[in-house]
Design a protein around this motif. Structure first.
Motif, short mmCIF file in Angstrom:
data_model
loop_
_atom_site.label_atom_id
_atom_site.label_comp_id
_atom_site.label_asym_id
_atom_site.label_seq_id
_atom_site.Cartn_x
_atom_site.Cartn_y
_atom_site.Cartn_z
N SER A 48 -5.33 4.24 8.20
CA SER A 48 -5.52 5.18 7.11
C SER A 48 -5.72 6.61 7.61
O SER A 48 -5.39 7.56 6.92
N SER A 68 -4.60 2.17 -0.91
CA SER A 68 -4.57 2.75 0.42
C SER A 68 -4.58 1.63 1.46
O SER A 68 -4.77 0.45 1.14
N THR A 126 0.84 -1.19 0.00
CA THR A 126 0.00 0.00 0.00
C THR A 126 0.89 1.25 0.00
O THR A 126 2.12 1.16 -0.05
#
Length: 397
Positions: free
Chosen positions: A243, A236, A203
């Protein structure tokens, strides 16, 4: 001898010779003129040169000038002349100028059938739709220097913002020859990585962790997934708690890595305008794409997004933005789409409509080949409108 021989008036008296002691005639004793006896110049022609005391004065000969050879003898400009810096255009020696442009054989439709049915003797060329598609493709292929950043956002979820990011990026990547990447900047669990075949579990957080060791494109490629259209996606974090930590500084650091290897960077923003990374997304964006649905609440949310940007000092970005009305349902109901388009036309640079497509409704991996022709043409037109802003890119990269 006759007696009168010496008589006065006789022969001897008429001798031709006079007495030397006698007075000479006046013309004999006149002084000689300094220039000699006057003679008419026409009798002997003009003198070859002027010399004091010889003939009338003549003009001095012109100074000697060497003869001129080469292009200068025909009036061509020489070095130092103003016309030398901008020579006259010469005949174009390109293949099209010398041999003429050959009409392309039809690639589809009844024109293609007639072309082969007549043993290739009847060539009507491409149809208007094909010519238009090629014109739009040429606009999408407009040269670009540096990295161009496109932000795709909307205040309302469920309007197809992530789908527009993926399809627009796929269209740009398939038509152009450079590298295109889409970044999932959604603070919640983003779904952009689900639009292409997943090739790596890495990611954006892994990319930032190893940013100092990335020196080549092959290093970045280990953190992205690529679809059939050559669009790459940087996913993501799947954990919403992690996050949330994706801040503006993290987004700026991500761009510093990606802009070295990619010509186009699309950012799939979250639905909120106040999350931590949005400030950096707006400050770094070269173009803004606002997505709306064909419903009343979708249009109002998109208009509220433009209102918020106007109120926070992004008036230029709003005027240069592109509004996309995405049909997420087969029918728009009773909403007057002409009024919706007219509303955004007054505020944005362009307004594009993307029709409903069953393949996009699936929500799975996107393949441009499975889209309807109307959908692909609308996406190509959207890509051409976005590419029109390449000329005004403010950063050289």
């Amino acid at each position: 001898m006759p007696e009168n021989a010496y008589a006065p008036g006789g022969f001897r008296a008429q001798s031709r010779f006079s007495d030397p002691s006698a007075e000479p005639p006046p013309e004999w004793t006149a002084p000689t003129p300094p220039n000699g006896i006057p003679v008419s110049p026409a009798a002997f022609g003009p003198p070859p040169f002027e010399e004091p005391g010889y003939g009338p004065p003549v003009a001095e000969p012109a100074p000697y000038e060497p003869p001129v050879y080469g292009p200068a003898a025909y009036g061509a400009p020489q070095y130092g002349d103003p016309a030398y810096e901008d020579p006259p255009p010469y005949l174009d020696l390109s293949t099209v100028a010398l041999l003429g442009e050959r009409r392309r054989a039809p690639s589809e439709g009844w024109r293609r059938w007639l072309y082969f049915a007549s043993a290739k003797t009847i060539n009507l060329g491409e149809g208007p739709k094909t010519v238009r598609r090629r014109t739009l493709a040429a606009q999408v292929q407009r040269p670009l220097r540096g990295c161009y950043r496109i932000a795709v956002l909307s205040l309302k979820g469920g309007v197809g913002k992530t789908t527009i990011t993926a399809t627009l990026g796929a269209t740009l990547a398939s038509v152009r020859g450079d590298r295109v990447i889409a970044v999932d900047a959604n603070p919640d669990r983003g779904t952009l990585s689900q639009k292409v075949p997943l090739e790596t579990p890495a990611t954006v957080r892994h990319l930032l962790r190893d940013a100092e060791g990335i020196a080549a494109y092959s290093d970045v490629r280990a953190y992205t997934s690529q679809g059939p259209s050559r669009l790459e996606v940087l996913a993501s974090e799947s954990d919403p708690a992690v996050s949330e930590a994706f801040s503006s500084d993290d987004y700026v650091r991500t761009l510093e890595v990606l802009e070295r290897f990619y010509s186009l960077v699309l950012t799939d923003c979250g639905t909120g305008l106040m999350h931590s990374a949005m400030a950096a997304v707006l400050s770094k964006a070269d173009a803004l794409v606002v997505v709306s649905s064909g419903s009343v609440d979708g249009a109002r949310s998109a208009s509220a997004t433009l209102d918020w940007l106007d109120a926070h000092g992004h008036q230029d970005m709003v005027r240069n933005s592109v509004a996309v009305i995405n049909a997420v349902r087969p029918r728009s109901g009773k909403v007057d789409m002409k009024k919706v388009v007219d509303h955004f036309n007054r505020r944005c640079r362009a307004v594009l409509q993307v029709p409903f497509d069953p393949h996009l409704e699936e929500g799975a991996e996107i393949s441009l080949e499975r889209l309807k022709p109307q959908t692909r043409e609308a996406l190509l037109e959207l890509a051409a409108v976005v590419a029109a802003g390449f000329v005004g890119a403010r950063r050289p990269g």
